[in-house]
Design an enzyme around this catalytic site. Structure first.
Site, PDB file in Angstrom:
ATOM      1  N   LYS A  11       0.685  -1.492  -0.202  1.00 31.14           N
ATOM      2  CA  LYS A  11       0.224   0.109   0.144  1.00 31.14           C
ATOM      3  C   LYS A  11       0.887   1.879  -0.263  1.00 31.14           C
ATOM      4  O   LYS A  11       1.944   1.138  -0.050  1.00 31.14           O
ATOM      5  CB  LYS A  11      -0.910  -0.295   0.872  1.00 31.14           C
ATOM      6  CG  LYS A  11      -1.392  -1.311   1.430  1.00 31.14           C
ATOM      7  CD  LYS A  11      -3.352  -1.218   2.684  1.00 31.14           C
ATOM      8  CE  LYS A  11      -4.197  -2.613   2.229  1.00 31.14           C
ATOM      9  NZ  LYS A  11      -4.978  -1.406   3.158  1.00 31.14           N
ATOM     10  N   TYR A  51     -12.747  -2.114  -4.252  1.00 27.17           N
ATOM     11  CA  TYR A  51     -13.186  -2.528  -2.806  1.00 27.17           C
ATOM     12  C   TYR A  51     -14.490  -2.347  -2.840  1.00 27.17           C
ATOM     13  O   TYR A  51     -15.037  -1.808  -1.532  1.00 27.17           O
ATOM     14  CB  TYR A  51     -12.676  -1.223  -1.020  1.00 27.17           C
ATOM     15  CG  TYR A  51     -10.792  -1.495  -1.023  1.00 27.17           C
ATOM     16  CD1 TYR A  51     -10.299  -2.647  -0.686  1.00 27.17           C
ATOM     17  CD2 TYR A  51      -9.991  -0.909  -1.503  1.00 27.17           C
ATOM     18  CE1 TYR A  51      -9.662  -3.410   0.092  1.00 27.17           C
ATOM     19  CE2 TYR A  51      -8.636  -1.392  -1.148  1.00 27.17           C
ATOM     20  CZ  TYR A  51      -8.710  -2.364   0.002  1.00 27.17           C
ATOM     21  OH  TYR A  51      -6.957  -2.610   0.288  1.00 27.17           O
ATOM     22  N   ASN A 114      -2.090  -0.104   6.885  1.00 32.53           N
ATOM     23  CA  ASN A 114      -1.730  -1.307   7.244  1.00 32.53           C
ATOM     24  C   ASN A 114      -1.090  -1.832   6.354  1.00 32.53           C
ATOM     25  O   ASN A 114      -0.930  -3.154   6.710  1.00 32.53           O
ATOM     26  CB  ASN A 114      -3.016  -2.009   7.555  1.00 32.53           C
ATOM     27  CG  ASN A 114      -4.018  -2.256   6.616  1.00 32.53           C
ATOM     28  OD1 ASN A 114      -3.988  -1.689   5.583  1.00 32.53           O
ATOM     29  ND2 ASN A 114      -4.746  -3.366   6.807  1.00 32.53           N
ATOM     30  N   HIS A 117      -2.748  -4.901   1.462  1.00 33.24           N
ATOM     31  CA  HIS A 117      -2.825  -5.839   1.453  1.00 33.24           C
ATOM     32  C   HIS A 117      -3.446  -7.524   1.182  1.00 33.24           C
ATOM     33  O   HIS A 117      -2.274  -8.195   0.052  1.00 33.24           O
ATOM     34  CB  HIS A 117      -4.302  -5.385   0.343  1.00 33.24           C
ATOM     35  CG  HIS A 117      -5.517  -6.336  -0.048  1.00 33.24           C
ATOM     36  ND1 HIS A 117      -7.163  -6.243   0.739  1.00 33.24           N
ATOM     37  CD2 HIS A 117      -5.576  -6.762  -0.591  1.00 33.24           C
ATOM     38  CE1 HIS A 117      -7.841  -6.701   0.123  1.00 33.24           C
ATOM     39  NE2 HIS A 117      -7.028  -7.547  -1.115  1.00 33.24           N
ATOM     40  N   GLU A 128      -9.189 -10.215  -7.506  1.00 30.45           N
ATOM     41  CA  GLU A 128      -8.219  -9.335  -7.320  1.00 30.45           C
ATOM     42  C   GLU A 128      -7.475  -9.552  -8.393  1.00 30.45           C
ATOM     43  O   GLU A 128      -6.599  -8.298  -8.572  1.00 30.45           O
ATOM     44  CB  GLU A 128      -7.757  -9.558  -6.174  1.00 30.45           C
ATOM     45  CG  GLU A 128      -9.327  -9.293  -4.918  1.00 30.45           C
ATOM     46  CD  GLU A 128      -8.877  -9.228  -3.347  1.00 30.45           C
ATOM     47  OE1 GLU A 128      -9.427  -8.463  -2.447  1.00 30.45           O
ATOM     48  OE2 GLU A 128      -7.779  -9.112  -2.986  1.00 30.45           O
TER      49      GLU A 128
END
Ligand code: CMP
Length: 140
Positions: A11, A51, A114, A117, A128
């Site tokens: 990320k 998402y 965080n 993913h 995905e």
């Protein structure tokens, strides 16, 4: 256990801190192989599409802003039981709950930032992976 493929995203907080190599070392040390990889910047619309499953959640807007705020590294990891193995190495979504030694325990700043993913099931992984890569771009 079957050989699987899963989608991994490093990320914007990982690219901003220049720690993508450190993170990928953990995946490779655990026997996962990077069989496709692309550094890119997703638009807000792409983040919303990726998402979409979370669109009713209170964190959706912040999540999409964050994911489109800087470069990400999208990659396909391959290996025995790759989906669960990847999630185990990442640790719990909330870094405060992540086990010691996991990526999120070691590197993540918050539940929003965080760091990584990972797909949560075989169906999600297939979807995905298709979001970021054509089959010919994945070289095992
Ligand atoms: P990720 O695995 O990319 O999937 C959705 C993301 O939403 C998650 O990681 C977190 O970064 C973010 N998020 C923020 N708040 C929450 C929450 N309360 N529960 C789950 N995910 C959250």
């Amino acid at each position: 256990m079957a050989c699987e493929r899963t989608l991994s995203i490093l990320k914007p907080d990982a690219t901003a801190r220049n720690i993508t190599g450190k993170i990928n070392a953990k995946f490779e040390e655990a026997g996962l192989r990077i069989v496709a990889q692309r550094r890119t910047r997703v638009t807000r619309e792409e983040a919303e599409q990726f998402y979409a499953i979370h669109k009713e959640r209170p964190f959706f807007a912040d999540l999409c802003s964050f994911m489109s705020s800087g470069p990400v590294v999208a990659q396909v990891l391959e290996g025995e039981g790759a989906i669960k193995k990847h999630r185990d190495i990442m640790g719990a979504t909330n870094p405060k709950e992540a086990a010691p030694g996991t990526i999120r325990a070691e590197f993540s700043l918050s539940i929003d930032e965080n760091t990584v993913h990972g797909s949560d099931s075989a169906e999600t992984a297939a979807e995905e992976i298709r979001f970021f890569f054509r089959e010919t771009e994945i070289v095992g």
